[in-house]
Design a protein around this motif. Structure first.
Motif, short mmCIF file in Angstrom:
data_model
loop_
_atom_site.label_atom_id
_atom_site.label_comp_id
_atom_site.label_asym_id
_atom_site.label_seq_id
_atom_site.Cartn_x
_atom_site.Cartn_y
_atom_site.Cartn_z
N VAL A 85 2.93 0.19 5.19
CA VAL A 85 2.49 1.24 4.28
C VAL A 85 3.67 2.13 3.87
O VAL A 85 4.58 2.39 4.67
N VAL A 136 -1.82 -1.59 8.47
CA VAL A 136 -0.87 -1.80 7.36
C VAL A 136 0.49 -1.25 7.79
O VAL A 136 0.91 -0.16 7.36
N VAL A 195 0.84 -1.20 0.00
CA VAL A 195 0.00 0.00 0.00
C VAL A 195 0.87 1.25 0.00
O VAL A 195 1.77 1.39 0.83
N GLU A 196 0.61 2.15 -0.94
CA GLU A 196 1.26 3.45 -0.99
C GLU A 196 0.20 4.53 -0.79
O GLU A 196 -0.91 4.42 -1.32
#
Length: 210
Positions: free
Chosen positions: A172, A169, A129-130
């Motif tokens: 991340v 997350v 995840v960005e």
């Protein structure tokens, strides 16, 4: 659409499915036919598309060079309204295909939209995840004339959402734009602290309106 792009735009690198064509959801009937290949596609972007459209494209897209799936804003319901407030029913699930190495990038998406969308993604644990952290802030906070954009106010605005995202997350990646479509981590060697992110935001605002 994909067949036309395969024929007419074989060098296409970015495909955007936006809220301007959300009504196409009704045309996405289940089919066993494989989609035509988009051999140069690198970025598949959803700008407030429906969950059904997102899942259909994720499940059927044939793009060997695909690197990034971008989400701009939260998904919407089939009637074009916000999915977040459309009903009290359980939210639809966004299903990430197995054996893919796509990065999932949130752009120009509020903290609440990021949270609501992350809760619907399965499997989330394996996702890369960005998050475009500059895009987390509303436009009025990025306006250089806004005297309320102080270190403390900006940190307070981001803090709860920041902690919520890191809890779910931990891996991340907080990214910033470099060039037209290039995104890089704020820190390459380690995750940034919230303090560093806020400092970067205030510095970027100051540079923009200097």
């Amino acid at each position: 659409l994909v067949s036309d792009l395969h024929t007419n735009s074989p060098a296409l690198e970015i495909l955007e499915i936006s809220d301007n064509n959300w009504t196409s959801a009704g045309l996405l009937e289940p089919t066993s036919t494989a989609w035509a290949a988009l051999p140069r596609l690198r970025i598949l972007r959803f700008a407030k598309a429906t969950h059904r459209v997102i899942n259909t494209y994720l499940g059927k897209i044939n793009a060997s060079m695909l690197e990034v799936v971008e989400l701009v804003g939260a998904p919407i319901s089939e009637d074009g309204t916000s999915e977040i407030s459309a009903s009290t029913a359980e939210p639809p699930i966004i299903e990430l295909p197995t054996r893919t190495r796509w990065r999932l990038r949130f752009k120009k998406t509020s903290l609440q939209e990021v949270r609501d969308t992350l809760e619907t993604i399965q499997p989330l644990a394996s996702a890369v995840v960005e998050i475009d952290f500059m895009g987390l802030l509303p436009e009025e906070m990025l306006n250089g004339a806004n005297s309320n954009v102080t270190f403390q106010n900006t940190r307070k605005y981001l803090e709860d959402g920041w902690k919520w995202i890191l809890d779910r997350v931990p891996s991340v990646i907080w990214v910033i734009r470099k060039g037209q479509e290039d995104w890089v981590p704020l820190n390459r060697n380690r995750p940034p602290s919230l303090h560093e992110v806020v400092e970067y935001i205030l510095g970027a605002i100051a540079r923009e309106f200097a």
